[in-house]
Design a protein around this motif. Sequence first.
Motif, short mmCIF file in Angstrom:
data_model
loop_
_atom_site.label_atom_id
_atom_site.label_comp_id
_atom_site.label_asym_id
_atom_site.label_seq_id
_atom_site.Cartn_x
_atom_site.Cartn_y
_atom_site.Cartn_z
N THR A 19 12.90 1.42 6.41
CA THR A 19 11.93 2.40 5.91
C THR A 19 12.68 3.62 5.40
O THR A 19 13.54 4.15 6.09
CB THR A 19 10.96 2.84 7.03
OG1 THR A 19 10.29 1.68 7.54
CG2 THR A 19 9.94 3.84 6.51
N CYS A 20 12.35 4.03 4.19
CA CYS A 20 12.90 5.27 3.64
C CYS A 20 11.92 6.38 4.00
O CYS A 20 10.77 6.37 3.57
CB CYS A 20 13.07 5.18 2.13
SG CYS A 20 13.72 6.71 1.41
N SER A 22 10.96 10.24 3.73
CA SER A 22 11.25 11.39 2.87
C SER A 22 10.29 12.53 3.15
O SER A 22 9.19 12.33 3.65
CB SER A 22 11.21 10.99 1.40
OG SER A 22 9.98 10.39 1.09
N ASN A 29 15.90 12.78 2.63
CA ASN A 29 15.49 11.44 3.01
C ASN A 29 16.52 10.81 3.94
O ASN A 29 17.68 11.21 3.96
CB ASN A 29 15.19 10.55 1.80
CG ASN A 29 16.39 10.31 0.93
OD1 ASN A 29 17.49 10.10 1.42
ND2 ASN A 29 16.19 10.33 -0.36
N PHE A 88 17.07 6.79 6.15
CA PHE A 88 16.60 5.42 6.29
C PHE A 88 16.51 5.07 7.76
O PHE A 88 17.46 5.32 8.52
CB PHE A 88 17.56 4.46 5.57
CG PHE A 88 17.53 4.63 4.09
CD1 PHE A 88 16.65 3.92 3.30
CD2 PHE A 88 18.37 5.55 3.48
CE1 PHE A 88 16.62 4.09 1.93
CE2 PHE A 88 18.34 5.74 2.12
CZ PHE A 88 17.46 5.02 1.34
N GLN A 112 17.55 -0.52 -0.56
CA GLN A 112 17.43 0.51 -1.59
C GLN A 112 17.78 -0.08 -2.95
O GLN A 112 17.06 0.12 -3.93
CB GLN A 112 18.35 1.68 -1.25
CG GLN A 112 18.22 2.86 -2.17
CD GLN A 112 19.14 4.01 -1.75
OE1 GLN A 112 20.16 3.81 -1.11
NE2 GLN A 112 18.75 5.21 -2.11
N CYS A 148 12.49 -1.18 0.21
CA CYS A 148 12.28 -0.27 1.34
C CYS A 148 10.80 0.00 1.53
O CYS A 148 10.06 0.19 0.57
CB CYS A 148 12.94 1.09 1.07
SG CYS A 148 14.69 1.12 1.16
N GLN A 149 10.41 0.06 2.79
CA GLN A 149 9.11 0.62 3.10
C GLN A 149 9.24 2.12 2.84
O GLN A 149 10.33 2.67 2.98
CB GLN A 149 8.76 0.37 4.57
CG GLN A 149 8.85 -1.07 5.02
CD GLN A 149 7.79 -1.94 4.39
OE1 GLN A 149 6.68 -1.49 4.10
NE2 GLN A 149 8.12 -3.19 4.14
N GLN A 150 8.17 2.78 2.46
CA GLN A 150 8.22 4.22 2.18
C GLN A 150 7.32 4.96 3.16
O GLN A 150 6.21 4.51 3.46
CB GLN A 150 7.74 4.51 0.75
CG GLN A 150 8.55 3.84 -0.34
CD GLN A 150 9.94 4.42 -0.46
OE1 GLN A 150 10.14 5.63 -0.34
NE2 GLN A 150 10.92 3.57 -0.70
N GLU A 151 7.81 6.08 3.65
CA GLU A 151 7.00 6.92 4.53
C GLU A 151 7.27 8.39 4.22
O GLU A 151 8.43 8.80 4.15
CB GLU A 151 7.32 6.63 6.00
CG GLU A 151 6.44 7.43 6.93
CD GLU A 151 6.62 7.06 8.39
OE1 GLU A 151 6.13 7.82 9.24
OE2 GLU A 151 7.25 6.03 8.69
N GLN A 152 6.22 9.14 4.03
CA GLN A 152 6.32 10.58 3.80
C GLN A 152 6.08 11.29 5.13
O GLN A 152 5.17 10.94 5.87
CB GLN A 152 5.25 11.04 2.79
CG GLN A 152 5.41 10.46 1.40
CD GLN A 152 6.62 11.04 0.70
OE1 GLN A 152 6.95 12.20 0.83
NE2 GLN A 152 7.31 10.19 -0.06
#
Length: 140
Positions: free
Chosen positions: A55-56, A58, A64, A66, A113, A118-122
């Motif tokens: 999971t990235c 950011s 960011n 990982f 990447q 990548c899964q993305q999470e803010q």
Amino acid sequence: MGSSLLSVAEQLLRDLQRTYSETKQIPDDLLIALRFVFGPCALQALDLVDQRSVTCVSSPSGRNAFQVLGGSGRLYTCFTSCHYCPCPAFSFTVLRRNESLMCKHLLAACLSQAMGLCQQEQVSDQQMTHILSGQTEAST
């Protein structure tokens, strides 16, 4: 490890990114090159990528990191920009014995990447501060 091997590794990841973006596959020659450059952790890293374990995370400030869910269920926060992972294998194999360029977690972050998997999470800047300081993890 010498800087020339690091250059080869970086070029290999760029080649993988280009090829994967065009074909959505990793050809055998690149798989062999990954195994040659990164050793046995290459297959383990690819397995983590296949399992969508990366999971990235950011934040609005542009930071960011990982987070990689290891096979043991532990979450490792890896930094591809400075090539660091807090796992014991990184400390022993990469830093202490200088036998490898990366551990499987860091390589999985780089591969996911490059492959766009990548899964993305803010998270908020405050949450990112806690993640970067090792105080907490993002919710995955």
